[in-house]
Every structure is written in C-alpha cells, then in structure tokens.
Design an enzyme around this catalytic site. Structure first.
Site, PDB file in Angstrom:
ATOM      1  CB  CYS A   2      -0.942   0.098   1.192  1.00  0.00           C
ATOM      2  SG  CYS A   2      -2.076  -1.284   1.303  1.00  0.00           S
ATOM      3  CD1 TRP A  74      -0.036  -6.641  -2.791  1.00  0.00           C
ATOM      4  CD2 TRP A  74      -0.296  -6.986  -0.600  1.00  0.00           C
ATOM      5  NE1 TRP A  74       0.292  -7.951  -2.531  1.00  0.00           N
ATOM      6  CE2 TRP A  74       0.144  -8.195  -1.191  1.00  0.00           C
ATOM      7  CE3 TRP A  74      -0.527  -6.986   0.776  1.00  0.00           C
ATOM      8  CZ2 TRP A  74       0.359  -9.362  -0.481  1.00  0.00           C
ATOM      9  CZ3 TRP A  74      -0.319  -8.152   1.500  1.00  0.00           C
ATOM     10  CH2 TRP A  74       0.128  -9.329   0.869  1.00  0.00           C
ATOM     11  CD  GLU A 475       9.500 -11.902  -7.915  1.00  0.00           C
ATOM     12  OE1 GLU A 475      10.714 -11.752  -7.940  1.00  0.00           O
ATOM     13  OE2 GLU A 475       8.774 -11.366  -7.054  1.00  0.00           O
ATOM     14  CE  LYS A 586      11.636  -3.435  -5.486  1.00  0.00           C
ATOM     15  NZ  LYS A 586      12.324  -4.574  -6.130  1.00  0.00           N
TER      16      LYS A 586
HETATM   17  O1  M6R Z   1      12.935  -5.390   0.362  1.00  0.00           O
HETATM   18  P1  M6R Z   1      13.415  -6.763   0.717  1.00  0.00           P
HETATM   19  O2  M6R Z   1      14.727  -7.094   0.110  1.00  0.00           O
HETATM   20  O3  M6R Z   1      13.410  -7.022   2.189  1.00  0.00           O
HETATM   21  O4  M6R Z   1      12.338  -7.741   0.098  1.00  0.00           O
HETATM   22  C1  M6R Z   1      12.374  -9.114   0.344  1.00  0.00           C
HETATM   23  C2  M6R Z   1      11.471  -9.871  -0.582  1.00  0.00           C
HETATM   24  O5  M6R Z   1      10.141  -9.489  -0.397  1.00  0.00           O
HETATM   25  C3  M6R Z   1      11.847  -9.652  -2.045  1.00  0.00           C
HETATM   26  O6  M6R Z   1      13.178  -9.979  -2.286  1.00  0.00           O
HETATM   27  C4  M6R Z   1      10.954 -10.486  -2.967  1.00  0.00           C
HETATM   28  O7  M6R Z   1      11.224 -11.833  -2.792  1.00  0.00           O
HETATM   29  C5  M6R Z   1      11.186 -10.010  -4.398  1.00  0.00           C
HETATM   30  N1  M6R Z   1       9.944  -9.650  -4.998  1.00  0.00           N
HETATM   31  C6  M6R Z   1      11.887 -10.994  -5.238  1.00  0.00           C
HETATM   32  O8  M6R Z   1      12.077 -10.555  -6.526  1.00  0.00           O
END
Ligand code: M6R
Length: 591
Positions: A2, A74, A475, A586
């Site tokens: 969000c 989201w 994904e 994200k």
């Molecule tokens: O912002 P972060 O690195 O903590 O995020 C972790 C995961 O949510 C993130 O890497 C997610 O797996 C991605 N969408 C992968 O491409």
C-alpha cells in the site's frame, strides 16, 4: 504494501495525488482511490483495479480540491472490491482515511464501535480509524488531537493520513513501524509512504518517528510527539539519483534495472573502506553470526554465507526472517545479526531485528533505501547505492547485495582493495553476458513459454542462484519453478522430470562443474531439456547460455543476469506484466 499520499498547498491537489499514486504503484496495485476537500464537501472516489483503470473509470482527474489524499492498495483484510478500496470514511461521510499496515486489534475495536452504533461498509481493518476519529471530532477535538487520542488504542503497525470536514484545510498523518515521509516546498506540502511520490517537486524531506503526528496546512507543517508536544524538525536533502523513477526508454522498469547492473557494480565499490573493514572485523570477532532476510535478499545471504566461509573462514547461519523469532532464544550479546533488505521496510526483517536488539545482539543491515526503518534500527548500515528499484522483482539490488558480501568477505582478510578492483572489472563482464545472450534468450522464451514447470540446479556457491532464478521466473511469469542443489534432485524432485521438462543447469567451469553436469545428465536421461548456464560448452546442453570465465567466487554475479532476462522474456511472451506481478508488492510491510 500500500502506498499513501497527501498534498496540501497552492496547486490543484488531485493531479499531484494521482501522479504520486502512479509512482507509488509498486507498493500495491489491486485498488486505488482519492479523497479531496472542496467547497465544504468531502469527495471520495475509489475502486478495484490498477490506478490508470480507476482514474479512467471514475474520471478522477476531474475531482477538484486543494487538499487531497490518495491510496494504492495491496489487499490484506478484505477482498479486492470497491468497498474495501481506500479512502475509508466514518458514518457521516465527514472523515476520510488512507492507511498502510495492519491494525491487529481491529476486530475488537470494530465490535466496540458497532455496539455504540457505528455502521461499517467494508471488511477492512482500516475502517475503524475514521470511526474512532468521528467520535473524537464530535467531542470538539481538532483532527490532530483526535489522532493523538485514538493512537494508543491501535495495535499493530500503521501509517495513515486523514482529512475531515470538521477540521478542514489540513491533512494529519501518523505512523508506527511503517514509514511516513514529509516533503516541503513552501507553500506546498506533501506526505507519503515514499519520497519517490513527490520527489519531482521537492528534495527537502523530513521523516516521522513512531507515534509522532504531522499536520499539513497551506500555512506550513507542524509536528507533535505522542503527548502532543510540538517538535522541531529539520529538513534533509533527498538524493535525487535515488528518486529517479522513469523507465529511461525501456518498456519496463525490470528490464531497465537488469540493464543497470553493470553500472550498479561499478558504483558499489565506493564504500568507506575503513568503516567497511571495521564491520568485517566485528563479524569475524562475533561468537555467532546470523544473517536474516526474505525472498531474493535471502538468496543473496546464502551466497554471502559461502563467501564468509570460503574467504573469511567464518561460518554463519542464514535464517529466513519470518522464522527468525523462533530462534531468538539463541541470540545474545556476542551475536552479530546481519539483516539484508532492499527496501529496509520488510516487516519480518524489521521484527527480527527488533528481537535481536532486545537480546543484545549487534545489528548490521545491508539496505538500498536510504533512511529506511531497518537502517534506523541498526547499529551499522551498509548501503547498496544502486538507486531506486521499482519493479517488484528484485534484480540490481540482488547483484549489489552479492557485491557487498564479496567486499565484506575480502575485508575480513584485509583485502578490500583487491575485491573492489575485481568488482570494477566484473562490470564489463555483466555487459558481455547481456550482449551475448539477449537474442538466444528471446528465442528460448518463445520456445518454452507454454511449459508448466522449470527446475534450476547448481552446486556450492551457485546453489542460491538456482533458487533465485526459479523465484524470478515464478513471480513474474506464473510458471511453477524450483531451484535446488543439484545433488538433491535424486532425493525426490527427479520424479517430476519428463520429456521436455526445462532444467536450467548453472555449471560454471569451477569446482562444481563435473558433478553438476553429471546431475544434469541424470535429468537428460529422463527427457529433460537442458539449458546450460556456463562458460564451458557441453554436448549435454540443448541450449547454451554463455557466461564469461571469471574468478570462481564471482560466478554467481554473472550467472544470475541471464536468468533474470530469461524470466523477463518468458513473462513478456506469456502476456504478463513483469513490473507488477499479481498478488505481490515491492515492499512487504505486513507479517
Ligand atoms: O525489500 P526486501 O529485500 O526485504 O524484500 C524481500 C522480498 O520481499 C523480495 O526480495 C521479494 O522476494 C522479491 N519480490 C523478489 O524478486
């Protein structure tokens, strides 16, 4: 998860809020909505759908107002419907609220409010906020006092903004655990989940701490602590390179970010060497080292674990952040916890770090986003400096995380300079790997786009790259994919290999080459279609993705790039939007 935005100033508010919502869309994109105050009326329009669809369907651009708030959603509580879209309102339609986060005690508060006559129209946790504010405003409170009064009743994590007909001309905002940033360019004021939302207008920003309240009016901004005492805050300058969010001529942010990796690598070596070496020594000296992260960042951590062991002779463990709390009993003062997160906002990581701090551990974080919550919670912060990453699928931040682990492991043996020089050279290899393979990957993705499952195998330091390649594919293209150590195949997954099943084999010509190849052969004997990612050709491959020959500890960095591109082209060929995969966002700010 969000995105929220508020604007108050001299310009028409709605176009600014709509533009901001598009910039915040990476945080969630299943519904959107805005509320504005105009001519003694509170106007709310919202719906399920991507922002552009909602803007068109409800002609949002025609909404007047010089004070407005907006939301991109989201879904957490409640299905993706128009009723559940934000802004949410009170019984009389006099208050509007947009919210990011989760109010954990919302059921209890909803029951209490229902008992005293409040009527709810959505299934969301958010809706209790405007109803709570409604009662305070009826008692004659200002909007900011109303927020201060209700905040202690809210459990969970949140950042929210509100406007009201009972105290018009202002936006109030507050937060707990979830970020909220204010932008100032008098007489125009902005408040959002991310400075990216307004960075084209101002680079002067201020962050709210937990439980603080901000009030935006056309006259200025005021901050209060949880007791209502006025606070003085100084604006800091936002780094504009961070705030860039255009696609730079590419069709998607993901492709742009893949292409930016060579440059990211050459930038990352500009670290404060002395500080870096001190951090590396702290890691070496610690009784135990635990790295915690989620998703792609966790795969970077797994590569980091190999590097620490191979180069620094330091064993460490990697614990999934969502499971970290269950190991908290083993964390103590002699533990170093390394938290890895692109966003610096991931709730599971933030939660784990809080638990580690409480247990007395030293926390070092590796983050991309400046001034993030995780950075604030850490004793030491290492920045990736790779600029904003907008596509939901992490690419350049992953490569940068690998580079940081590479630098850290060499700093453990006092060889930072040597590592930095190798990484600088490697940026040319990243460009090569992209140029060599682009057309082959496009062809391959056309050929394999209808396959229902892919398997990725590798050994040693490259095993995490197999997992990362599989994560990228699932994904954004919604094809089932699994990545695993090549040696594990025969313990179960081999049963799934049949004629034509694509198996991506990451087998650089290093210490893992022969054994990995022999595992690949086991799948080929059962009909697999082998995609070899290697600097060495082999008859086993049905398709060869060529990578340059590099030092064996650098192979993960050159091998992951074509896998990102393969996932990207497969997504395109299957008609998926690689920047905004379904059900994902994200920044994952909920647990
Ligand atoms: O912002 P972060 O690195 O903590 O995020 C972790 C995961 O949510 C993130 O890497 C997610 O797996 C991605 N969408 C992968 O491409």
């Amino acid at each position: 998860m969000c995105g929220i935005i508020g604007y108050c100033g001299q310009k028409p508010a709605v176009p600014i809020v709509l533009e901001a919502l598009k910039r915040l869309e990476y945080r969630g994109y299943d519904s959107a909505g805005i509320a504005s105050l105009y001519d003694g009326r509170l106007l709310i329009r919202k719906d399920a759908g991507k922002i552009d669809e909602v803007i068109q369907k409800h002609d949002l651009a025609s909404l007047p107002g010089i004070v407005a708030i907006g939301h991109t959603r989201w879904a957490t509580h409640g299905a993706v419907t128009q009723f559940n879209a934000h802004p949410h309102s009170d019984c009389g339609g006099r208050v509007a609220v947009v919210h990011n986060g989760i109010i954990e005690n919302n059921q209890q508060l909803r029951q209490e409010l229902t008992k005293i006559g409040h009527k709810f129209t959505s299934e969301t946790d958010t809706e209790i906020i405007p109803h709570l504010l409604e009662d305070e405003l009826k008692n004659g409170c200002s909007l900011e006092q109303a927020v201060l009064n209700i905040a202690p009743r809210l459990e969970g994590s949140y950042a929210f903004l509100g406007i009201s007909l009972d105290d018009p001309g202002k936006i109030i905002g507050t937060r707990k655990t979830i970020p909220l940033i204010v932008g100032t360019d008098a007489p125009d004021y902005y408040v959002s989940s991310d400075a990216l939302a307004f960075s084209q207008y101002t680079n002067r920003v201020m962050s709210l701490e937990d439980n603080e309240v901000v009030v935006l009016t056309q006259k200025g901004i005021e901050f209060f602590d949880a007791q209502g005492n006025k606070l003085v805050k100084r604006a800091r300058k936002l780094d504009h390179s961070w705030a860039e969010s255009h696609k730079g001529g590419y069709q998607h942010f993901m492709l742009k970010e893949i292409m930016e990796q060579a440059q990211a690598l050459s930038q990352i070596v500009h670290q404060d060497e002395k500080r870096f070496t001190n951090i590396a020594l702290d890691i070496l000296r610690a009784r135990q080292v635990i790295i915690t992260a989620c998703g792609t960042s966790r795969y970077a951590a797994l590569v980091g674990r190999y590097l620490f062991s191979r180069v620094g002779k330091k064993f460490c463990d990697v614990v999934m952040a969502s499971e970290f709390g269950y190991f908290a009993d083993s964390v103590d003062k002699s533990t170093v916890v390394i938290a890895v997160s692109q966003s610096g906002e991931t709730a599971d990581v933030v939660e784990g770090v809080k638990a580690a701090r409480d247990a007395g551990a030293q926390v070092i974080s590796i983050v991309n986003r400046p001034n993030s919550i995780l950075a604030d919670l850490s004793h030491q912060v290492i920045y990736l400096n790779c600029g904003s990453e907008i596509a939901v699928a992490a690419t350049k931040s992953f490569l940068s995380q690998l580079a940081i682990f590479y630098l850290l492991s060499f700093a453990m043996v006092n060889s930072f300079d040597e590592a930095a020089a190798r990484l600088t050279d490697l940026s040319g290899d990243i460009t090569k790997v992209l140029n060599w393979n682009k057309s082959e990957l496009i062809k391959l993705s056309q050929k394999l786009k209808d396959k229902s499952a892919f398997y990725y195998i590798a050994r040693g330091i490259n095993f995490a790259i197999a997992s990362e390649g599989a994560l990228k594919l699932k994904e954004i293209s919604y094809i089932h994919a699994e990545g695993m150590p090549a040696g594990e195949l025969k313990h179960g997954t081999l049963a799934l290999i049949e004629l034509g099943t694509p198996v991506v084999v990451i087998c650089p010509a290093d210490y893992t080459f022969l054994e990995t190849l022999s595992n690949a052969m086991e799948t080929k004997s059962r009909g697999a279609y082998i995609i070899g990612v290697s600097d060495k050709e082999s008859d086993i491959y049905d398709s060869w993705i060529r990578i340059p020959e590099v030092d064996e500890l650098l192979y993960p960095m050159v091998a992951v790039v074509p896998l990102q591109l393969l996932a990207y082209y497969l997504a395109i060929n299957r008609g998926c939007d690689p920047d905004k995969p379904r059900n994902l966002a994200k920044s994952v700010t909920v647990k």
